[in-house]
Design a protein around this motif. Structure first.
Motif, mmCIF file in Angstrom:
data_model
loop_
_atom_site.group_PDB
_atom_site.id
_atom_site.type_symbol
_atom_site.label_atom_id
_atom_site.label_comp_id
_atom_site.label_asym_id
_atom_site.label_seq_id
_atom_site.Cartn_x
_atom_site.Cartn_y
_atom_site.Cartn_z
ATOM 1 N N ALA A 67 0.894 -1.302 0.129
ATOM 2 C CA ALA A 67 0.158 0.121 0.136
ATOM 3 C C ALA A 67 0.858 1.299 0.106
ATOM 4 N N TRP A 70 2.086 1.854 -3.430
ATOM 5 C CA TRP A 70 1.177 2.355 -4.370
ATOM 6 C C TRP A 70 0.925 4.026 -4.260
ATOM 7 N N ARG A 76 8.398 3.519 -3.344
ATOM 8 C CA ARG A 76 8.232 2.355 -4.386
ATOM 9 C C ARG A 76 9.616 2.353 -4.932
ATOM 10 N N GLU A 104 7.448 -6.218 -9.576
ATOM 11 C CA GLU A 104 6.229 -5.301 -9.764
ATOM 12 C C GLU A 104 5.519 -5.980 -10.956
ATOM 13 N N GLN A 179 -0.619 -4.990 -8.817
ATOM 14 C CA GLN A 179 -1.165 -3.611 -9.379
ATOM 15 C C GLN A 179 -2.241 -2.885 -8.462
ATOM 16 N N ARG A 180 -2.103 -1.663 -8.376
ATOM 17 C CA ARG A 180 -3.452 -1.091 -7.865
ATOM 18 C C ARG A 180 -4.375 -1.289 -8.438
ATOM 19 N N THR A 184 -9.412 3.283 -6.713
ATOM 20 C CA THR A 184 -8.811 3.461 -5.331
ATOM 21 C C THR A 184 -8.414 4.824 -5.104
ATOM 22 N N GLU A 189 -3.749 4.601 3.140
ATOM 23 C CA GLU A 189 -2.931 3.493 3.318
ATOM 24 C C GLU A 189 -3.736 2.266 3.854
ATOM 25 N N LEU A 192 -6.037 0.733 1.472
ATOM 26 C CA LEU A 192 -5.356 0.199 0.245
ATOM 27 C C LEU A 192 -4.822 -1.280 0.968
ATOM 28 N N VAL A 196 -5.095 -5.932 -0.233
ATOM 29 C CA VAL A 196 -3.889 -6.927 -0.659
ATOM 30 C C VAL A 196 -3.947 -7.993 0.166
#
Length: 213
Positions: A67, A70, A76, A104, A179-180, A184, A189, A192, A196
């Protein structure tokens, strides 16, 4: 004269066993009871360990990492460059993540993690590995026929999406960044992270659904 009815006996047998835990659960409970009885461990300590692995060291840790990736482009980038160092921001470092690599997913690439030698797994961020991850069948087939294995998990990939299989070792373990999900935007956080799943971070799930939050 007493008669024996096999159907009634079988039904009674099934009824009795339907109230019993599975064999592994029984073995664990027996070992736990013996350890407590012999004074080797306190019941409170066992409860604390169970809570730690289910609520803290479990996949919820990895979900927080995903999260954050993203939401924070800088994090990231650090995660993809050096995942073991990046997760120290959460205090998640440990022996099982000393050499952690994040990979990723994208529109054209899907990643799948396996350990062909045994069952190496980044439990510091994913909790305990599932039974199927340790099975000989998964360990062999994930490398030989990854698309078929993914299909059995419900992941149907278009032919133009490549699959890369990563073989974990004691020295190097992997975390898949899914992938997100669309829809959203503006989510926090924690919101999200709730989307996951453990399987997504292993690569046996591809699409995460926003409506499941």
């Amino acid at each position: 004269m007493t008669t024996f009815n096999s159907e009634k006996a079988a039904a009674l047998h099934r009824e009795l066993h339907s109230h019993l835990p599975s064999d592994p659960a029984l073995r664990v409970k027996t070992l736990e009871s013996l350890a407590v009885e012999k004074g080797l461990v306190a019941p409170e300590s066992l409860d604390a360990w169970v809570e730690t692995y289910s609520e803290h060291i479990g996949p919820k840790r990895g979900a927080q990492v995903v999260a954050r990736s993203w939401l924070d482009p800088a994090f990231r980038a650090r995660l993809l460059e050096n995942a073991a160092e990046a997760i120290t921001a959460f205090g998640f470092q440990g022996d099982a993540t000393a050499h952690l690599k994040a990979v990723e997913n994208s529109d054209t690439q899907h990643h799948l993690v396996v350990c062909t030698l045994c069952s190496c797994y980044p439990f510091s961020v994913l909790g305990m590995s599932p039974a199927w991850y340790k099975s000989a069948e998964y360990r062999a087939r994930a490398v030989r026929e990854p698309r078929k294995v993914l299909e059995e998990f419900g992941v149907i990939l278009p032919r133009d999406v490549g699959v890369r299989v990563w073989d974990s070792t004691a020295e190097l373990r992997y975390l898949v960044i899914p992938q997100r999900p669309a829809g959203t935007e503006g989510w926090t956080e924690p919101q999200l992270a709730a989307l996951v799943t453990r399987n997504a971070m292993i690569g046996t799930q591809r699409v995460l659904q926003a409506e499941t939050a």
